[in-house]
Scaffold this motif. Structure first.
Motif, PDB file in Angstrom:
ATOM      1  N   SER A 161       0.719  -1.021   0.113  1.00 48.15           N
ATOM      2  CA  SER A 161      -0.085   0.068  -0.078  1.00 48.15           C
ATOM      3  C   SER A 161       0.704   1.167  -0.011  1.00 48.15           C
TER       4      SER A 161
ATOM      5  N   ALA B  69      -3.961   0.683  -3.082  1.00 48.73           N
ATOM      6  CA  ALA B  69      -3.787  -0.477  -2.569  1.00 48.73           C
ATOM      7  C   ALA B  69      -2.383  -1.051  -3.366  1.00 48.73           C
TER       8      ALA B  69
ATOM      9  N   MET C 123      -8.757  -2.518  -2.143  1.00 51.44           N
ATOM     10  CA  MET C 123      -9.231  -1.790  -1.192  1.00 51.44           C
ATOM     11  C   MET C 123     -10.719  -2.028  -1.221  1.00 51.44           C
TER      12      MET C 123
ATOM     13  N   ARG D  78     -13.566   1.672   3.280  1.00 44.90           N
ATOM     14  CA  ARG D  78     -12.664   2.825   3.722  1.00 44.90           C
ATOM     15  C   ARG D  78     -13.482   3.798   4.243  1.00 44.90           C
TER      16      ARG D  78
ATOM     17  N   VAL E   5      -9.009   2.051   6.446  1.00 48.57           N
ATOM     18  CA  VAL E   5      -9.016   1.150   5.270  1.00 48.57           C
ATOM     19  C   VAL E   5      -9.049  -0.232   5.753  1.00 48.57           C
TER      20      VAL E   5
ATOM     21  N   LEU F 259      -8.268  -3.792   3.608  1.00 44.89           N
ATOM     22  CA  LEU F 259      -7.614  -4.347   1.954  1.00 44.89           C
ATOM     23  C   LEU F 259      -7.800  -6.098   2.430  1.00 44.89           C
TER      24      LEU F 259
END
Length: 634
Positions: free
Chosen positions: A527, A570, A576, A579, A592, A594
């Protein structure tokens, strides 16, 4: 009679003519007396150049001291005069006076000044030069015998050692019995002084300055400041400074424009380090097992009596304590039983006290197997704790830390109040929240993972990294990626985290962190992370993956977040999924979630997360932590 064939012919003739020999001898005697009287007349006659003066050593380094070589003289008879500086080969490097008329005994005003440059204004090399004077009408030149030395190289006063114990590492104060630290250096020159600077913790500053007599080679420091008071605990460096005959000033370590030591990557010159410590504790770097004997915890009270006690983080009840005051450095006791967690070991000696964090792992780990994982593993960022611990390992007077390039030992006394930097604002509130909500977990450190001691990543469903894991060992970074790829959940609550790596010295006996990397633009999951922005804003849910449901149970708004870091994108192996973004446009992704292969990576993304959680005044933060725990342990 036949002459010897080996005799020179002249010798043979002299032997055959004694009268000629007498005549030759008389001529030689007369010539010698004549030469003597001529020499006496020349010696007693006035020179064509009189009252010649020059400073025969100078240092054109633009520090305002002896930056020029000044030349002055008078001529016996009026003439047109040229003055040049020549090198040892006789080549002209600079003309100071060009065919100028000087009257008899007329002084040169102002005196001629040479700044150490050639005709083009370029600096000439250090070395010896001479003054060449030409009298045009008399057809004569004068070259004074004494040369001028150009010297811009400052002296290098160096602290050779500090006693009474000449050993590796810094000298420690106070010494038992009040013995002063004796500083050894080369013979002092003119205008000599010794300054003691505090280099850590906090800003670099001078605490003691003494003048030193020329030729002195030793100086004692009793650990007191200019005001006569004992200095506070920390790392200190002794810096000698003096001036050579050319006017150059040299210092034992490089100083900036403010006259303070420059602490940059690399070792400081010399061995001028002194550490002042009234009470310190060196904790183990791996978790201890509940109910088992604690080894590897040492207390340094400088041979004074001290007491100790231990309690769980967030509790006032004492779990164990010393039975009586002691002076030995080794502390042995049984670790508290029960659940895993952080305990606080406190020591007290007179008016001084300190405390360190001690992770205790439950006797029965929660983790399962790779096939049947279970439970959460809390990984404490000990690499960052010790990597930023401002302790002088090698005795140069500067703290050995990863921000200064290392190397840094990872098994050492904790400086300051003993707790890691940021512990009370980051790790402590989060761990207290876990205990308050009766969440069970296993606990370890990133150093323990590398040393293969204590619980492992494998066998757990989730990994929680509380606080700022600024540096991680290379092996741990790789293992975390593998853990997430295989379906594990990783929660990192810190900022400026997971973007730097460090190695462990292959020589295990040195117990050092080496080769710290610079900050990367991306974290270990790929990221891209922007620097922390200090600007108050609201965060609101922008994207929610129902399979993750990261913001379930919360109002969807995080008001008044004072600082935050943006996840700009990402990594190539991540997506992602969910968020929360800044409310002010343009929207920046802060909180976030992921998807990383089969696993999850969750990051709150704002430094005040743990403090808001502990305060309990922000329902959104509380709901976020509760949901992250569910995702970690499911």
């Amino acid at each position: 009679m036949r002459a010897n064939s080996e005799d020179p012919p002249s010798r043979g003739r002299a032997l055959r003519n004694p009268r000629a020999s007498v005549i030759v001898f008389g001529v030689l005697v007369a010539a010698t007396f004549a030469a003597f009287f001529v020499a006496q007349r020349l010696k007693n006659s006035p020179s064509v150049v009189q009252q010649f003066q020059a400073n025969y050593i100078f240092s054109p380094n633009h520090d305002g001291r002896q930056d020029h070589a000044h030349v002055t003289f008078k001529v016996k008879k009026a003439d047109d005069v040229t003055v040049e500086i020549v090198n040892t080969d006789g080549d002209v490097v600079k003309t100071l006076l060009d065919d100028r008329h000087l009257g008899a005994y007329e002084p040169i005003e102002p005196s001629l000044a040479w700044d150490g440059t050639d005709e083009d204004g370029h600096e000439v090399p250090d070395g010896r030069y001479r003054v060449h004077i030409t009298l045009r009408h008399q057809g004569r030149t004068v070259l004074p015998q004494r040369s001028i030395l150009k010297d811009t190289k400052p002296p290098k006063p160096t602290v050779l050692s500090i006693g009474p114990q000449r050993q590796y590492g810094p000298e420690l104060l106070p010494e038992p019995g009040g013995v002063a630290a004796r500083v050894h250096f080369g013979p002092a020159l003119a205008k000599a002084q010794i300054t003691v600077f505090r280099t850590a913790p906090g800003k670099v500053r001078a605490v003691r300055t003494d003048t030193v007599a020329p030729k002195l080679t030793e100086w004692d420091w009793d650990g007191k400041s200019d005001s006569g008071r004992p200095v506070s605990p920390g790392t200190y460096v002794v810096v000698p400074q003096w001036r050579d005959k050319a006017g150059n000033v040299g210092t034992g370590v490089p100083l900036d424009k403010a006259g303070l030591p420059i602490l940059t990557q690399g070792k400081l010159p010399g061995h001028g380090g002194i550490t002042v410590r009234y009470l310190g504790v060196r904790p183990p770097v791996t978790p201890v097992t509940a109910g088992k004997r604690v080894d590897g915890l040492d207390v340094d009270a400088r041979q004074e009596h001290y007491t100790w006690r231990i309690r769980r983080l967030g509790e006032s009840a004492v779990r164990n304590r010393s039975s009586k005051p002691k002076t030995s450095t080794k502390v042995v006791f049984a670790a508290p039983g029960g659940k895993s967690g952080i305990y606080i070991f406190e020591a007290r000696a007179g008016t001084h006290q300190t405390r360190v964090a001690l992770p205790v792992q439950a006797a029965q780990p929660l983790g399962g197997t790779a096939a049947k994982p279970r439970g959460v593993l809390v990984v404490l960022p000990y690499t960052t704790w010790q990597g930023t611990n401002p302790v002088d390992d090698d005795g140069d007077g500067a703290p050995n830390t990863l921000p200064l390039g290392g190397p840094a030992r990872f098994f050492r006394v904790m400086a300051g109040d003993g707790l890691p930097q940021g512990f009370t604002e980051q790790e402590a509130p989060l761990l207290r929240w876990l205990d308050t909500h009766d969440h069970a977990y296993d606990i370890t450190t990133d150093l323990a993972l590398v040393l293969h001691k204590g619980p492992r990543l494998t066998g757990h469903r989730g990994v929680l990294i509380p606080g700022d894991a600024t540096w991680l060992p290379t092996e741990v970074r790789s293992d975390l990626r593998t853990f997430a790829r295989r379906g594990g959940t990783v929660v990192s609550t810190g900022t400026d985290s997971l973007r730097r790596s460090v190695k462990l010295d292959p020589d295990a006996a040195k117990a050092r962190l080496i080769d710290p990397s610079p900050e990367r633009a991306t974290d270990l999951f790929g990221s891209r992370i922007a620097p922390v922005v200090v600007h108050r804003t609201d965060l609101e849910v922008f994207q929610e993956d129902k399979a993750i449901d990261l913001f379930a149970g919360g109002p969807g708004l995080f008001p008044g977040v004072p600082a935050w870091e943006e996840t700009q994108r990402a990594g190539p192996d991540a997506e992602m999924a969910t968020r929360a973004v800044t409310k002010e446009p343009p929207a920046k992704s802060v909180i976030v979630g992921l998807r990383f292969d089969k696993g999850l990576v969750l990051r709150p993304g704002f430094p005040s997360f743990a403090q808001r959680l502990a305060a309990g005044t922000d329902p959104a933060t509380t709901a976020l932590m509760a949901r992250m725990w569910t995702l970690l342990s499911r």
